[in-house]
Enzyme design. Sequence first.
Site, PDB file in Angstrom:
ATOM      1  N   ASP A  65       0.714  -1.372   0.048  1.00 21.13           N
ATOM      2  CA  ASP A  65       0.207   0.059  -0.131  1.00 21.13           C
ATOM      3  C   ASP A  65       0.776   1.318   0.034  1.00 21.13           C
ATOM      4  OD1 ASP A  65       1.037  -0.534   2.583  1.00 21.13           O
ATOM      5  OD2 ASP A  65      -1.135  -0.643   3.649  1.00 21.13           O
TER       6      ASP A  65
ATOM      7  N   ASN B 150      -7.819  -3.151  14.147  1.00 20.20           N
ATOM      8  CA  ASN B 150      -9.217  -3.433  13.733  1.00 20.20           C
ATOM      9  C   ASN B 150      -9.119  -4.673  12.909  1.00 20.20           C
ATOM     10  OD1 ASN B 150      -8.377  -2.136  11.467  1.00 20.20           O
ATOM     11  ND2 ASN B 150      -9.582  -0.426  11.506  1.00 20.20           N
TER      12      ASN B 150
ATOM     13  N   HIS C 271      -7.121  -4.809  10.243  1.00 22.01           N
ATOM     14  CA  HIS C 271      -6.817  -4.521   8.670  1.00 22.01           C
ATOM     15  C   HIS C 271      -5.721  -5.099   8.256  1.00 22.01           C
ATOM     16  CE1 HIS C 271      -5.218  -0.275   9.679  1.00 22.01           C
ATOM     17  NE2 HIS C 271      -3.818  -1.120   9.345  1.00 22.01           N
TER      18      HIS C 271
ATOM     19  N   GLU D  75      -9.748  -1.800   5.232  1.00 21.33           N
ATOM     20  CA  GLU D  75     -10.311  -1.648   6.449  1.00 21.33           C
ATOM     21  C   GLU D  75     -11.825  -2.046   6.558  1.00 21.33           C
ATOM     22  OE1 GLU D  75      -9.019   0.194   8.660  1.00 21.33           O
ATOM     23  OE2 GLU D  75      -8.128   2.056   7.973  1.00 21.33           O
TER      24      GLU D  75
HETATM   25  C1  GLP Z   1      -0.501   0.486   8.609  1.00 25.55           C
HETATM   26  C2  GLP Z   1      -0.247  -0.216   7.467  1.00 25.55           C
HETATM   27  C3  GLP Z   1      -0.488  -1.775   7.647  1.00 25.55           C
HETATM   28  C4  GLP Z   1       0.099  -2.354   8.888  1.00 25.55           C
HETATM   29  C5  GLP Z   1      -0.437  -1.580   9.858  1.00 25.55           C
HETATM   30  C6  GLP Z   1       0.107  -1.924  11.225  1.00 25.55           C
HETATM   31  O1  GLP Z   1      -1.903   0.895   8.629  1.00 25.55           O
HETATM   32  N1  GLP Z   1      -0.887   0.177   6.114  1.00 25.55           N
HETATM   33  O2  GLP Z   1       0.055  -2.580   6.596  1.00 25.55           O
HETATM   34  O3  GLP Z   1       0.072  -3.672   9.135  1.00 25.55           O
HETATM   35  O4  GLP Z   1      -0.212  -0.238   9.748  1.00 25.55           O
HETATM   36  O5  GLP Z   1       1.149  -1.205  11.676  1.00 25.55           O
HETATM   37  P1  GLP Z   1       1.769  -1.430  12.948  1.00 25.55           P
HETATM   38  O6  GLP Z   1       2.964  -2.510  12.772  1.00 25.55           O
HETATM   39  O7  GLP Z   1       2.729  -0.059  13.051  1.00 25.55           O
HETATM   40  O8  GLP Z   1       1.039  -1.877  14.217  1.00 25.55           O
END
Ligand code: GLP
Length: 243
Positions: free
Chosen positions: A67, A136, A138, A143
């Site tokens: 992404d 959540n 995702h 989402e």
């Molecule tokens: C963002 C990214 C996701 C990632 C998520 C969790 O939203 N788009 O790909 O998995 O954050 O991030 P973290 O590892 O910092 O908790």
Amino acid sequence: MNIVRAKDYEDLSRKAANIISAQVILKPDCVLGLATGSTPIGTYQQLVERYKKGDLDFAGVTTVNLDEYRGLPRENDQSYYYFMHDNLFSHVNIPEGRSFLPDGTEPDSEKACTDYERIIREVGGVDLQLLGLGHNGHIGFNEPGPVFEADTHCVRLTEQTIKANQRFFASIDDVPKEAYTMGIKTIMHARKILLVVSGEDKAEAVKNSFFGPITPQVQASILQLHKDVTVVADEAALSLINA
Ligand code: GLP
């Protein structure tokens, strides 16, 4: 689904890097699907160390990222383009031009998304997709919602995600509100999936994603249907389940 229990974040990062290293060693011209967020940073550090020691060679590797924020220039230090260069690409020998992300600078979202799907097809699909997990449930930026979106698409981020990402920006107003993300079909087409998750604040998401019903309200729950998923989680993230 294979759940690998790690002692702590350090152990998790080593174990995840082992799995990625095995992929690169067994198929030197593989396509790695990569993720951002704080969780994979330790995994990338491990990969960089192994490369520097001469144990890993990325000369044949292609990467596609999950992404990218829409509207952030690449040189903004919060763009995922910048993140990937900072944490991995500028430290290893992936050939120039073989690392792809959705083009967050493309204002035409339909073009950005169809271009990205074409790139993934042209590189031959993803051999191993690395994923993190949102609070959540995702994955990428898919989402919670009424459906699983299939292909790369433009999403409006939820308040929860915007708040979670606020720590990286000067103020909440600076957090981008939209992103381009691989869709669920794109992710599910990866031949192997490796999800890394750390911390007690993710325990609920782990429980809902892998031990609850399959529902688009918890997008990661679809991974229960994939035939080759490994979840590497630390004790804290597994604290609500008995793995
Ligand atoms: C963002 C990214 C996701 C990632 C998520 C969790 O939203 N788009 O790909 O998995 O954050 O991030 P973290 O590892 O910092 O908790």
